[in-house]
Structure formats: C-alpha cells, structure tokens
Design an enzyme around this catalytic site. Structure first.
Site, mmCIF file in Angstrom:
data_model
loop_
_atom_site.group_PDB
_atom_site.id
_atom_site.type_symbol
_atom_site.label_atom_id
_atom_site.label_comp_id
_atom_site.label_asym_id
_atom_site.label_seq_id
_atom_site.Cartn_x
_atom_site.Cartn_y
_atom_site.Cartn_z
ATOM 1 N N TYR A 155 -32.518 23.513 -35.421
ATOM 2 C CA TYR A 155 -33.206 22.669 -36.407
ATOM 3 C C TYR A 155 -34.025 21.589 -35.706
ATOM 4 O O TYR A 155 -35.207 21.398 -35.989
ATOM 5 C CB TYR A 155 -32.148 22.054 -37.328
ATOM 6 C CG TYR A 155 -32.662 21.132 -38.401
ATOM 7 C CD1 TYR A 155 -33.002 21.632 -39.656
ATOM 8 C CD2 TYR A 155 -32.750 19.758 -38.196
ATOM 9 C CE1 TYR A 155 -33.442 20.786 -40.664
ATOM 10 C CE2 TYR A 155 -33.189 18.903 -39.193
ATOM 11 C CZ TYR A 155 -33.533 19.422 -40.423
ATOM 12 O OH TYR A 155 -33.968 18.585 -41.415
ATOM 13 N N ASP A 172 -43.150 24.440 -54.588
ATOM 14 C CA ASP A 172 -41.758 24.640 -54.186
ATOM 15 C C ASP A 172 -41.319 26.007 -54.669
ATOM 16 O O ASP A 172 -41.972 26.622 -55.518
ATOM 17 C CB ASP A 172 -40.864 23.542 -54.790
ATOM 18 C CG ASP A 172 -39.681 23.185 -53.886
ATOM 19 O OD1 ASP A 172 -39.166 24.090 -53.208
ATOM 20 O OD2 ASP A 172 -39.278 21.998 -53.864
ATOM 21 N N SER A 183 -37.137 14.735 -38.032
ATOM 22 C CA SER A 183 -35.705 14.441 -38.112
ATOM 23 C C SER A 183 -35.280 13.459 -37.034
ATOM 24 O O SER A 183 -35.213 13.826 -35.855
ATOM 25 C CB SER A 183 -34.892 15.735 -37.982
ATOM 26 O OG SER A 183 -33.514 15.448 -37.813
#
Length: 303
Positions: free
Chosen positions: A139, A31, A114
C-alpha cells in the site's frame, strides 16, 4: 470551480464533497457504489463506474476544472496479500487517469497519499515531508510510486499536483468492520458489548486526525496555487491504549480488551510534522481526539 471527486462516496470523499459544496464549488462524484450511510445529495452529480474503466473515467473528466483523487482499492493490512493486484488497480489506473488529464489539458489534481505508511518506521519524530520514504507495505510502496509519477507529470507536462499525506483519519461515515479504522471498529465492538481485539500490546502510536479537519484541508489545498507534498494530521501521537481509555471515558464503562500477537507490517510510531500545511494554507486542526471520539460514538448510535 468544477471538481471531480474520485471516490467521493467513500468515508473521506463524502466529507470532502460536503466541504467543496460549502465552499461554493460544483461537484461531480465518480465511484463504484453509492454512499453507504446517506441518500444522494441533490446538488451533486453522481457517476457510478469502475476506476479501471478508462471510457467511464474519461466521460467523468469531461468539463471538469480539477480532480480530487481519493480512490484506493486496498488497505495497508491486506495489500501485501496480492501486491500485483495492488499495482494494477491503483498505480496503473492512476497512470491511465494522468494520461487522460494530459490529453484533455487538465492541470489541477489533489491526491491523497498516506502519512501513515510512506515513511515506514521513522528515523525521527515528528516526521517531516523530507523524511526518507521506506514503506513496509505494498500500500505504501504504491502510494510513493503514484507521488513520483505525479511529480514526473508536473516536470514534463505542467500538471499541478498537490499531494496530502494524511495520518489516521477517523469520524462519521467510516466503516467499522475491522478492516481499517481503529476508532470506529473499537467503538462499534464496544456498543455491541464485544471484547476489543488489539494487535500487539497497545503501544503502537499513531497521529489521529478527524475527517472534518482533513476534508477542510483538502479543499483549501485544492483551491490554493501550491504544488508539492504536505503532511496532514493532528501533530500529536496517541497509543492504542490511550484510545481505549478515551473510549472508556466516553462510554463510561469498563472494557474487555484482548491483546494478540503484533503484525510485522505495523509501523511502531507515526506522528507527523504538520507545520508545512499550516504555513502554506493557513490551516490547522480544530477537533481534539476526545471530542472526535465522542462525535463518532454519537454517530454510530444512530445506525
């Protein structure tokens, strides 16, 4: 299994790490920054770096059996402001990751897509995985493109992708600055004694899923032999106005609510059909929205 969790210091990633450790897996996290809300875990190997740094990503992949790809550099509300950056930072960097995996002979990857954006405004409800994909935000478009490339690598190179389309995750360690995460933002404003700002009239319906239920599903899906796409949600829809009532009941006080003009990119209703994931993994959500909101409220009070 040795698992690399890309984005493992984030909201969802930190919970996936917890569930991976509980299941006995060895975990390496990659990360860009440390966890925001807790100290590093002793049983986790952490590598800090940028997803766009192919050398660092290649090093992080070394010796791993599987990848959990949870990184997204954008959110639905801001992705349309710079679609080019969205494509470069998410789609292109994911393609570079897939190429690295192909060259290293790595097969197993879990990708978090998503469920809230890839379908666009739904033609039917609850939404099944075979519903047409008509996203109305960059997105969502990029998430669909990554799904398609994962399938291409599956067909051509034997990659073994399992893709989850989560609805609206919420829970502890979620940011609450207003960028993303309705329940956390509303609870934080309530605790601060501020008015709640709502886009539209509060009638927008979403499928809210506790992050612990999602993290548990991520681990079960990764451990399985299944490939393909699976919705991840509660299977129930709740409007923003219903959320406000649940928060009022949890905090036991009246709330001041200001309604603002709606946003064009906000899909009106998203409720997911989760029967596919239930059947494939023997999973089902366990935490009700009322209980989850009370849990998130208690966590926010500790900050």
């Amino acid at each position: 299994m040795k698992v690399l969790v890309l984005g493992g210091n984030g909201f969802i990633g930190s919970h996936v790490v917890d569930h991976l450790l509980a299941a006995g897996h060895k975990v390496r996290v990659f990360d860009r920054a440390p966890e925001r809300y807790r100290e590093p875990l002793k049983r986790v190997e952490y590598r800090l770096g940028g997803f766009d740094d192919t050398f660092q990503v290649a090093e992080a992949l070394q010796g791993m059996d599987a990848v959990c790809h949870l990184i997204s550099t954008t959110v639905p509300g801001t992705s349309n402001l710079d679609p080019v950056a969205d494509v470069q930072s998410n789609l292109v960097n994911t393609l570079l990751l897939l190429e690295q995996m192909r060259k290293k002979g790595m097969k197993r990857i879990l990708y978090l897509s998503s469920g809230g954006t890839v379908y666009g405004n739904p033609e039917s409800s609850p939404i099944r995985e075979d519903h047409p994909l008509n996203p109305i935000s960059s997105y969502g478009v990029v998430k669909v493109a990554i799904e398609k490339y994962l399938n291409m690598y599956h067909q051509l190179y034997g990659l073994e992708p399992v893709i989850l389309r989560p609805s609206n995750p919420y829970g502890s360690r979620q940011g609450h600055s207003g960028v993303q995460g309705l329940t956390g933002t509303l609870l934080a404003r309530t605790l601060a004694g501020e008015a709640l700002e709502i886009w539209g009239d509060g009638s927008v319906v979403r499928d809210y899923m506790h992050v612990s239920d999602l993290a548990r599903l991520c681990v079960m899906a990764l451990e399985s032999d299944s490939c393909g796409v699976f919705n991840a949600g509660s299977g129930e829809g709740h409007s923003i106005n219903e959320i406000i009532i649940l928060i009022r009941d949890a905090i036991d006080q009246e709330l001041q609510v200001n309604y603002r003009e709606g946003r064009a990119f906000d899909v009106k209703e998203v409720v997911l059909d989760i029967s596919h994931a239930k059947a494939a993994f023997g999973w089902q959500p366990e935490i009700s929205l009322a209980d989850g909101i009370r849990d998130q409220l208690q966590w926010l009070k500790t900050l």
